[in-house]
Design an enzyme around this catalytic site. Structure first.
Site, PDB file in Angstrom:
ATOM      1  N   HIS A 159      33.576 -36.881  48.141  1.00 49.11           N
ATOM      2  CA  HIS A 159      33.221 -37.994  47.317  1.00 49.11           C
ATOM      3  C   HIS A 159      34.479 -38.794  46.942  1.00 49.11           C
ATOM      4  O   HIS A 159      35.360 -38.552  46.744  1.00 49.11           O
ATOM      5  CB  HIS A 159      32.613 -37.237  46.006  1.00 49.11           C
ATOM      6  CG  HIS A 159      31.813 -38.252  45.135  1.00 49.11           C
ATOM      7  ND1 HIS A 159      32.095 -38.945  44.553  1.00 49.11           N
ATOM      8  CD2 HIS A 159      30.374 -38.320  45.320  1.00 49.11           C
ATOM      9  CE1 HIS A 159      30.964 -39.786  43.741  1.00 49.11           C
ATOM     10  NE2 HIS A 159      30.117 -39.279  44.278  1.00 49.11           N
TER      11      HIS A 159
ATOM     12  N   ASP B  94      24.406 -34.186  47.499  1.00 52.13           N
ATOM     13  CA  ASP B  94      23.552 -33.977  48.776  1.00 52.13           C
ATOM     14  C   ASP B  94      23.561 -32.907  49.247  1.00 52.13           C
ATOM     15  O   ASP B  94      22.702 -32.304  50.254  1.00 52.13           O
ATOM     16  CB  ASP B  94      23.788 -35.110  49.841  1.00 52.13           C
ATOM     17  CG  ASP B  94      23.358 -36.672  49.454  1.00 52.13           C
ATOM     18  OD1 ASP B  94      22.505 -36.624  48.483  1.00 52.13           O
ATOM     19  OD2 ASP B  94      24.239 -37.725  49.603  1.00 52.13           O
TER      20      ASP B  94
HETATM   21  N1  ACO Z   1      34.443 -33.611  55.962  1.00 51.77           N
HETATM   22  C1  ACO Z   1      35.697 -33.597  56.468  1.00 51.77           C
HETATM   23  N2  ACO Z   1      36.655 -34.598  56.169  1.00 51.77           N
HETATM   24  C2  ACO Z   1      36.329 -35.325  55.068  1.00 51.77           C
HETATM   25  C3  ACO Z   1      35.085 -35.395  54.601  1.00 51.77           C
HETATM   26  C4  ACO Z   1      34.191 -34.476  54.940  1.00 51.77           C
HETATM   27  N3  ACO Z   1      33.020 -34.361  54.424  1.00 51.77           N
HETATM   28  N4  ACO Z   1      35.200 -36.397  53.669  1.00 51.77           N
HETATM   29  C5  ACO Z   1      36.228 -36.938  53.691  1.00 51.77           C
HETATM   30  N5  ACO Z   1      37.027 -36.393  54.446  1.00 51.77           N
HETATM   31  C6  ACO Z   1      38.311 -36.599  54.703  1.00 51.77           C
HETATM   32  C7  ACO Z   1      38.543 -37.947  55.673  1.00 51.77           C
HETATM   33  O1  ACO Z   1      38.646 -37.706  56.892  1.00 51.77           O
HETATM   34  C8  ACO Z   1      39.879 -38.389  55.008  1.00 51.77           C
HETATM   35  O2  ACO Z   1      41.211 -37.656  55.867  1.00 51.77           O
HETATM   36  P1  ACO Z   1      42.327 -38.402  55.934  1.00 51.77           P
HETATM   37  O3  ACO Z   1      43.117 -38.725  54.683  1.00 51.77           O
HETATM   38  O4  ACO Z   1      43.287 -37.219  56.853  1.00 51.77           O
HETATM   39  O5  ACO Z   1      42.078 -39.697  56.821  1.00 51.77           O
HETATM   40  C9  ACO Z   1      40.166 -37.869  53.432  1.00 51.77           C
HETATM   41  O6  ACO Z   1      39.188 -37.003  53.561  1.00 51.77           O
HETATM   42  C10 ACO Z   1      39.616 -39.090  52.602  1.00 51.77           C
HETATM   43  O7  ACO Z   1      38.156 -39.431  53.334  1.00 51.77           O
HETATM   44  P2  ACO Z   1      37.858 -41.045  52.913  1.00 51.77           P
HETATM   45  O8  ACO Z   1      36.548 -41.268  53.983  1.00 51.77           O
HETATM   46  O9  ACO Z   1      38.987 -42.013  52.915  1.00 51.77           O
HETATM   47  O10 ACO Z   1      37.093 -40.936  51.532  1.00 51.77           O
HETATM   48  P3  ACO Z   1      36.230 -41.952  50.973  1.00 51.77           P
HETATM   49  O11 ACO Z   1      36.416 -41.650  49.424  1.00 51.77           O
HETATM   50  O12 ACO Z   1      36.207 -43.418  51.500  1.00 51.77           O
HETATM   51  O13 ACO Z   1      34.585 -41.585  51.430  1.00 51.77           O
HETATM   52  C11 ACO Z   1      32.713 -40.103  51.580  1.00 51.77           C
HETATM   53  C12 ACO Z   1      33.875 -40.522  50.641  1.00 51.77           C
HETATM   54  C13 ACO Z   1      32.157 -41.343  52.380  1.00 51.77           C
HETATM   55  C14 ACO Z   1      31.621 -39.494  50.812  1.00 51.77           C
HETATM   56  C15 ACO Z   1      33.326 -38.896  52.435  1.00 51.77           C
HETATM   57  O14 ACO Z   1      33.866 -37.952  51.826  1.00 51.77           O
HETATM   58  C16 ACO Z   1      32.215 -38.578  53.542  1.00 51.77           C
HETATM   59  O15 ACO Z   1      31.844 -39.073  54.484  1.00 51.77           O
HETATM   60  N6  ACO Z   1      31.316 -37.380  53.183  1.00 51.77           N
HETATM   61  C17 ACO Z   1      30.440 -36.914  53.882  1.00 51.77           C
HETATM   62  C18 ACO Z   1      29.142 -37.775  53.838  1.00 51.77           C
HETATM   63  C19 ACO Z   1      28.613 -37.569  52.479  1.00 51.77           C
HETATM   64  O16 ACO Z   1      28.317 -36.260  51.980  1.00 51.77           O
HETATM   65  N7  ACO Z   1      27.980 -38.718  51.843  1.00 51.77           N
HETATM   66  C20 ACO Z   1      27.431 -38.437  50.587  1.00 51.77           C
HETATM   67  C21 ACO Z   1      28.411 -38.945  49.307  1.00 51.77           C
HETATM   68  S1  ACO Z   1      27.767 -38.733  47.776  1.00 51.77           S
HETATM   69  C22 ACO Z   1      26.496 -39.753  47.486  1.00 51.77           C
HETATM   70  O17 ACO Z   1      26.934 -40.978  47.953  1.00 51.77           O
HETATM   71  C23 ACO Z   1      25.235 -39.285  46.798  1.00 51.77           C
END
Ligand code: ACO
Length: 380
Positions: free
Chosen positions: A264, A320
């Protein structure tokens, strides 16, 4: 002119408004709606009470609660022409895309749809939309299956009405309560992407329907509301609790994919909604005698919790993750999960839209990193 450093994007840390609807405390895994802790509301409040709270920043008394419940229920009827239009849509259409289309069309049947300034009128438009989105969501699931839509009842709560319109039967208390908890938990969440989209549209002076359409399109994406359906597909792909470790190594540790429903932008601790949803998912799964998907989800979350990659990045289950299990156990089709999210979040969107009305244009800047000094040549 010296070139500015490239941005990481995502507006991380940018503050776009002062709001009174909700506080998202990411460090401590805490969510507050207008002063009330989310756990308190999930345990005691109806969705209609939360809607009132988000608009008025106080809880309703008994009379006010009945007024808001009956206004939402009585405006939940959708014009016949809208239902006719829905019957002409392809049955395989994405339900979020259908919702986006239908909300846009609903504007043509509302005399106040072009109201851009009157906040009292906008409040009643919001209640109408809250009711109608519920009806449209249930009706689409029936229409695409070749069934006639069921008209809403004025005597039911929104959660009861949804199940009634979906199945043709009034739900028992356990099922209605489970839907109600989901609706309460998802109603509002700070400056999330879809709320921001709604505010950006509103800040141009556009109308509530346009803002809600922007929000629906934004919620649809798998990085936002679309993640609940993706999480369920992931649990099904894993198929059996025995496969979790192998799947985690092959798909996640290899860096190929993300665990849907984990991570998140704001929460760097467990999303408090995930904990409440997990408890309800456990209860429902135990009641139905099928804990297979829950077992997979719990095992996968445990693996992630003990893994350095997830620990270092502070990645925990978000709203989620367990809502996928709960909604699946409540017999909802997987592609209806995100419309259900929209059905709840419309309250937060509308409260933010009304708050934004008359506010300043939202217009960030961009960092130009392209070439300069080129001279035009006519195509040869
Ligand atoms: N699984 C594995 N790695 C992850 C995940 C995940 N679910 N989420 C983030 N990371 C990692 C990224 O690869 C990144 O790694 P790095 O620093 O080595 O490059 C780091 O964690 C940070 O990730 P970002 O994408 O920069 O974080 P951001 O804040 O932009 O994204 C998001 C947040 C989109 C929710 C992300 O965690 C994700 O894609 N999660 C899965 C999808 C999801 O569950 N979305 C629902 C969010 S809640 C909602 O909107 C209701």
């Amino acid at each position: 002119m010296s070139e500015a450093p490239k941005t990481k994007g995502g507006l991380e840390g940018a503050v776009v408004a002062d709001i009174t609807t909700s506080l998202v405390d990411g460090e401590n895994g805490r969510l507050v709606y207008a002063g009330y802790e989310i756990e308190d509301l999930a345990a005691h409040a109806s969705y209609e009470e939360v809607v009132f709270l988000l608009f008025k920043t106080r809880l309703p008394n008994k009379k006010e609660l009945e007024e808001i419940r009956s206004e939402i229920a009585s405006h939940a009827v959708v014009p016949g022409r809208i239902l006719e239009m829905m019957k002409r849509l392809p049955p395989k259409a994405n339900p979020m895309a259908v919702l986006r289309t239908v909300v846009s069309a609903l504007a043509h049947y509302d005399h106040d749809s072009e109201n851009l300034t009157d906040k009292t009128k906008a409040y009643h438009t919001a209640l109408r939309l809250i009711g109608q989105i519920t009806t449209v969501t249930a009706a689409w699931d029936r229409i695409r299956k070749g069934l006639e839509p069921v008209a809403p009842r004025v005597d039911l709560t929104l959660s009861e009405n949804f199940v009634y319109m979906l199945t043709g039967k009034q739900p028992d208390k356990t099922v209605a309560d489970a839907f109600n908890v989901y609706m309460v938990l998802l109603a509002e969440h700070g400056m999330n992407a879809s709320t921001f989209a709604a505010r950006v549209t509103t800040a141009t002076g556009s109308d509530m329907y346009s803002a809600v359409v922007s929000a629906i399109g934004t919620l649809k994406g798998p990085s936002h509301g679309g993640a609940n359906a993706e999480a369920m597909h992931m649990f099904m792909e894993i198929d059996n609790p025995e496969n979790v470790e192998k799947w985690f190594t092959q798909e996640i540790k290899s860096g190929n994919r993300r665990i849907m429903g984990i991570g998140h932008r704001i929460y760097k601790a467990l999303d408090p909604r995930a904990e409440v949803l997990k408890q309800h998912a456990v209860k429902m799964c135990q009641a139905t005698g099928n804990t297979r998907w829950l077992d997979i989800a719990v095992k996968l979350a445990d693996l992630a919790r003990a893994d350095d990659y997830f620990i270092e990045r502070k990645l925990y289950p978000n709203v989620d993750y367990y809502s996928a299990i709960l909604l699946y156990t409540l017999d909802l089709d997987i592609d209806m999960f995100t419309p259900l999210f929209a059905m709840s979040r419309i309250a937060g969107w509308a409260a933010n839209i009304i708050d934004q009305m008359g506010g300043r244009l939202i217009r960030p800047d961009a960092n130009y990193v392209g070439p300069l000094g080129l001279k035009y040549n006519a195509p040869q």
